[in-house]
Design an enzyme around this catalytic site. Sequence first.
Site, PDB file in Angstrom:
ATOM      1  N   SER A  79       0.833  -1.203   0.000  1.00  0.00           N
ATOM      2  CA  SER A  79       0.000   0.000   0.000  1.00  0.00           C
ATOM      3  C   SER A  79       0.868   1.253   0.000  1.00  0.00           C
ATOM      4  CB  SER A  79      -0.892  -0.011   1.238  1.00  0.00           C
ATOM      5  OG  SER A  79      -1.516  -1.273   1.366  1.00  0.00           O
TER       6      SER A  79
HETATM    7  N1  SAH Z   1      -1.031  -4.260   3.809  1.00  0.00           N
HETATM    8  C1  SAH Z   1      -0.412  -4.834   2.673  1.00  0.00           C
HETATM    9  C2  SAH Z   1      -1.359  -4.727   1.509  1.00  0.00           C
HETATM   10  C3  SAH Z   1      -1.632  -5.988   0.925  1.00  0.00           C
HETATM   11  S1  SAH Z   1      -2.690  -5.988  -0.524  1.00  0.00           S
HETATM   12  C4  SAH Z   1       0.870  -4.137   2.313  1.00  0.00           C
HETATM   13  O1  SAH Z   1       0.903  -2.918   2.379  1.00  0.00           O
HETATM   14  O2  SAH Z   1       1.843  -4.769   1.931  1.00  0.00           O
HETATM   15  C5  SAH Z   1      -3.975  -7.033   0.056  1.00  0.00           C
HETATM   16  C6  SAH Z   1      -3.546  -8.397   0.538  1.00  0.00           C
HETATM   17  O3  SAH Z   1      -4.716  -9.052   1.015  1.00  0.00           O
HETATM   18  C7  SAH Z   1      -2.941  -9.316  -0.522  1.00  0.00           C
HETATM   19  O4  SAH Z   1      -1.698  -9.776  -0.064  1.00  0.00           O
HETATM   20  C8  SAH Z   1      -3.947 -10.464  -0.648  1.00  0.00           C
HETATM   21  O5  SAH Z   1      -3.352 -11.707  -0.914  1.00  0.00           O
HETATM   22  C9  SAH Z   1      -4.592 -10.430   0.745  1.00  0.00           C
HETATM   23  N2  SAH Z   1      -5.917 -11.039   0.846  1.00  0.00           N
HETATM   24  C10 SAH Z   1      -6.975 -10.932  -0.004  1.00  0.00           C
HETATM   25  N3  SAH Z   1      -8.024 -11.615   0.486  1.00  0.00           N
HETATM   26  C11 SAH Z   1      -7.626 -12.170   1.665  1.00  0.00           C
HETATM   27  C12 SAH Z   1      -8.260 -13.001   2.632  1.00  0.00           C
HETATM   28  N4  SAH Z   1      -9.535 -13.409   2.515  1.00  0.00           N
HETATM   29  N5  SAH Z   1      -7.544 -13.375   3.710  1.00  0.00           N
HETATM   30  C13 SAH Z   1      -6.258 -12.968   3.891  1.00  0.00           C
HETATM   31  N6  SAH Z   1      -5.611 -12.197   2.987  1.00  0.00           N
HETATM   32  C14 SAH Z   1      -6.288 -11.796   1.899  1.00  0.00           C
END
Ligand code: SAH
Length: 202
Positions: free
Chosen positions: A46
Amino acid sequence: MWAASLRPASPGDASRAREDFIPRAYRDHAYEEIPLPLPGERATISCPHSYPLFYEPLGLGSDHRFLEVGVGSGYGTALAREVVGARGQVVAIDIDATTLAFARQNLDRLGYSDVVLVHGDGGRGDPPHAPYDRICITAACPAVPAPLIEQLAAQARLIAPIIDGTRQRLTLFEKTVDGIRRRVIADVLYVSLRGRYGVGSN
Ligand code: SAH
């Protein structure tokens, strides 16, 4: 404190350098306000400002038991561990095995060995470590997954991007004696939550 977390780390403080959580090809862009691609199917790290945008209204603080849904790079996980301290606990779940392996590598390399990383559907939470004082979902949800509300401690808070038509509203939820109170913080743009409580499921 937050400004310090978001600046390039000073020597001896390498554990919070954002570039350490970014794939090599994109490292020159580590301090721009843009999301960057991560290994895995649909994951991005993000924008830098998104972490205080989530953690400040959440009131994340010392000793909290914190659950992060959507580990991505592991950067938010590391920041949370810095905030809750050694007497708190950080549990972080990602549904994508490739993305989680990338986060695990980053966190292990930087010495964050006491965060609990779980591969699974974060919409279901992680009951063995519940209840949580604070929960953060970094993927857009049609609604807050019911198991996460159940796993909140009394007077605890959860923050998540909630889909509202074509918009996503970053919404803060607080468990009170009278029920759940909610407050919209800002419009945001996140990848969709997958799994049982995700977009297109029922
Ligand atoms: N906070 C993170 C952003 C990650 S993007 C950062 O800044 O690095 C969103 C993430 O949510 C992805 O890695 C995706 O794999 C995860 N995701 C999507 N659906 C999910 C679920 N049901 N349970 C756990 N993770 C999930």
